[in-house]
Design a protein around this motif. Structure first.
Motif, mmCIF file in Angstrom:
data_model
loop_
_atom_site.group_PDB
_atom_site.id
_atom_site.type_symbol
_atom_site.label_atom_id
_atom_site.label_comp_id
_atom_site.label_asym_id
_atom_site.label_seq_id
_atom_site.Cartn_x
_atom_site.Cartn_y
_atom_site.Cartn_z
ATOM 1 N N PHE A 117 0.829 -1.190 0.000
ATOM 2 C CA PHE A 117 0.000 0.000 0.000
ATOM 3 C C PHE A 117 0.872 1.252 0.000
ATOM 4 N N GLY A 118 0.305 2.345 -0.471
ATOM 5 C CA GLY A 118 1.105 3.566 -0.487
ATOM 6 C C GLY A 118 0.281 4.814 -0.637
ATOM 7 N N GLY A 119 0.162 5.567 0.437
ATOM 8 C CA GLY A 119 -0.459 6.887 0.366
ATOM 9 C C GLY A 119 -1.961 6.851 0.355
ATOM 10 N N ARG A 120 -2.537 6.332 -0.739
ATOM 11 C CA ARG A 120 -3.991 6.323 -0.899
ATOM 12 C C ARG A 120 -4.383 5.091 -1.698
ATOM 13 N N ASP A 121 -5.262 4.266 -1.133
ATOM 14 C CA ASP A 121 -5.601 2.987 -1.760
ATOM 15 C C ASP A 121 -7.082 2.670 -1.574
ATOM 16 N N PRO A 122 -7.691 2.005 -2.566
ATOM 17 C CA PRO A 122 -9.050 1.478 -2.357
ATOM 18 C C PRO A 122 -9.029 0.433 -1.240
ATOM 19 N N VAL A 123 -10.018 0.473 -0.387
ATOM 20 C CA VAL A 123 -10.128 -0.503 0.700
ATOM 21 C C VAL A 123 -11.574 -0.992 0.786
ATOM 22 N N THR A 124 -11.759 -2.050 1.539
ATOM 23 C CA THR A 124 -13.094 -2.631 1.677
ATOM 24 C C THR A 124 -13.755 -2.165 2.974
ATOM 25 N N VAL A 125 -14.922 -1.563 2.830
ATOM 26 C CA VAL A 125 -15.816 -1.289 3.952
ATOM 27 C C VAL A 125 -17.144 -1.955 3.611
ATOM 28 N N PRO A 237 -16.379 16.775 -3.308
ATOM 29 C CA PRO A 237 -16.377 16.925 -1.845
ATOM 30 C C PRO A 237 -16.242 15.575 -1.153
ATOM 31 N N GLU A 238 -15.417 15.550 -0.143
ATOM 32 C CA GLU A 238 -15.058 14.299 0.507
ATOM 33 C C GLU A 238 -14.794 14.566 1.981
ATOM 34 N N VAL A 257 -11.636 7.559 3.849
ATOM 35 C CA VAL A 257 -12.299 8.749 3.314
ATOM 36 C C VAL A 257 -13.386 8.329 2.336
ATOM 37 N N ILE A 258 -14.450 9.119 2.289
ATOM 38 C CA ILE A 258 -15.609 8.801 1.461
ATOM 39 C C ILE A 258 -16.128 10.078 0.824
ATOM 40 N N ARG A 259 -16.603 9.975 -0.410
ATOM 41 C CA ARG A 259 -17.199 11.126 -1.074
ATOM 42 C C ARG A 259 -18.544 11.445 -0.433
ATOM 43 N N ASP A 260 -18.865 12.737 -0.377
ATOM 44 C CA ASP A 260 -20.127 13.153 0.236
ATOM 45 C C ASP A 260 -21.325 12.486 -0.433
ATOM 46 N N GLU A 261 -21.319 12.409 -1.765
ATOM 47 C CA GLU A 261 -22.477 11.833 -2.458
ATOM 48 C C GLU A 261 -22.620 10.350 -2.145
ATOM 49 N N ASP A 262 -21.500 9.660 -1.953
ATOM 50 C CA ASP A 262 -21.573 8.240 -1.597
ATOM 51 C C ASP A 262 -22.093 8.054 -0.182
ATOM 52 N N LEU A 263 -21.649 8.921 0.736
ATOM 53 C CA LEU A 263 -22.127 8.833 2.112
ATOM 54 C C LEU A 263 -23.629 9.090 2.170
ATOM 55 N N ALA A 264 -24.088 10.094 1.419
ATOM 56 C CA ALA A 264 -25.518 10.409 1.410
ATOM 57 C C ALA A 264 -26.347 9.247 0.869
ATOM 58 N N ALA A 265 -25.752 8.455 -0.041
ATOM 59 C CA ALA A 265 -26.458 7.313 -0.618
ATOM 60 C C ALA A 265 -26.188 6.023 0.148
ATOM 61 N N ALA A 266 -25.461 6.110 1.269
ATOM 62 C CA ALA A 266 -25.079 4.921 2.045
ATOM 63 C C ALA A 266 -24.356 3.904 1.163
ATOM 64 N N ASP A 267 -23.504 4.420 0.267
ATOM 65 C CA ASP A 267 -22.717 3.580 -0.633
ATOM 66 C C ASP A 267 -21.271 3.591 -0.144
ATOM 67 N N VAL A 271 -14.906 3.688 -0.782
ATOM 68 C CA VAL A 271 -14.068 4.213 0.294
ATOM 69 C C VAL A 271 -12.597 3.956 -0.016
ATOM 70 N N GLU A 272 -11.754 4.924 0.287
ATOM 71 C CA GLU A 272 -10.312 4.768 0.131
ATOM 72 C C GLU A 272 -9.627 5.008 1.463
ATOM 73 N N ALA A 273 -8.457 4.431 1.615
ATOM 74 C CA ALA A 273 -7.653 4.642 2.822
ATOM 75 C C ALA A 273 -6.499 5.568 2.490
#
Length: 278
Positions: A117-125, A237-238, A257-267, A271-273
């Motif tokens: 991993f390095g800096g910013r990576d897709p992760v599973t939530v 926005p994130e 971290v999660i995008r605002d639109e994804d959080l609003a949609a419970a998606d 999410v990235e780390a």
């Protein structure tokens, strides 16, 4: 710039008092303007009464039917992801004063099961919106062939986060947004005198709620890093979904971290780390 998670009127009054007591009265307006509510998750408060929470970090997760442990690779090359935390959203709903999270369901946070991993990576939530803690049972590690060698990839079982499982108790917080963002992009312009006063304060000096050894924060900045995580250009926005502290396997602050639109949609699929090097 990250969208705020606004503090309540009561917490704002308390925060203004704390700012004055810290000698930062002349800059009260600027500091209150970037104040942000967060949900502190920590160990048992000394006065806690009642059952242990479902929400915790570390250990073997308690999972609902249909749960599949995430990982990378397949067959002999499969490496399970590291389990970081499980959250029962009903347990934190009362502290989510702006209703940003779903009010029910279960969240499971994982981190990459390898050291590339390095800096910013897709992760599973993983989000199970229709399940409760009563639907879960400890994951059957013994029957999963991915765990045949429990130390593969990590040098430790991937369900060990920072040690023994730690129950997480929620408490609403008013967290002062840090004055410096990642890459030293100023969040708010303050004179050197004010920055020096802020720097000299203990990390929790401007927290509104009583402390109980908080080790993670939902929907707020990390209290210990003095940094924000800035999204790459173009992502929109994130915000920080979970500030997971400083795990042994990264050696530096870890944010989901999660995008605002994804959080609003419970998606929670995007999410990235972000790991912030000091």
């Amino acid at each position: 710039m990250m969208r705020p998670n606004p503090v309540t009127a009561e917490d704002e009054r308390t925060l203004r008092q704390l700012i004055g007591e810290a000698g930062l009265g002349p800059w009260e307006g600027e500091l209150v303007g970037v104040a942000e509510h967060g949900i502190a998750l920590g160990t048992r408060p000394a006065d806690h009464r009642g059952p242990e929470p479902f929400s915790r970090c570390g250990g073997v997760p308690a999972v609902p039917p249909g749960f599949v442990w995430p990982g990378t690779g397949s067959g002999p090359e499969a490496v399970p992801d590291c389990f970081v935390a499980q959250i029962d959203l009903t347990e934190v709903a009362s502290a989510d004063v702006n209703g940003l999270l779903p009010s029910r369901g279960l969240l499971y946070f994982f981190f990459l099961g390898h050291d590339g991993f390095g800096g910013r990576d897709p992760v599973t939530v993983l989000h199970f919106p229709d399940h409760t803690a009563a639907d879960t049972a400890p994951y059957d590690v013994a029957s999963d062939p991915a765990f045949a060698d429990p130390e593969a990839g990590w040098g430790a079982p991937p369900w060990e986060f920072t040690g023994p499982p730690t129950p997480l108790y929620a408490a609403g917080k008013a967290l002062l947004a840090k004055v410096v963002r990642f890459h030293d992009d100023p969040l708010v312009d303050l004179p050197e005198e004010a920055v020096d006063l802020l720097t000299a304060l203990p990390a929790a000096a401007l927290d509104v709620a009583p402390q109980h050894g908080a080790s993670m924060v939902l929907l707020g900045p990390d209290r210990d890093s003095d940094q924000y995580v800035v999204p790459p250009h173009g992502r929109g926005p994130e915000r920080v979904l979970l500030a997971a502290g400083r795990p042994d396997f990264t050696g530096c602050p870890l944010y989901y971290v999660i995008r605002d639109e994804d959080l609003a949609a419970a998606d929670f699929g995007g999410v990235e780390a972000v790991t912030v090097q000091h």
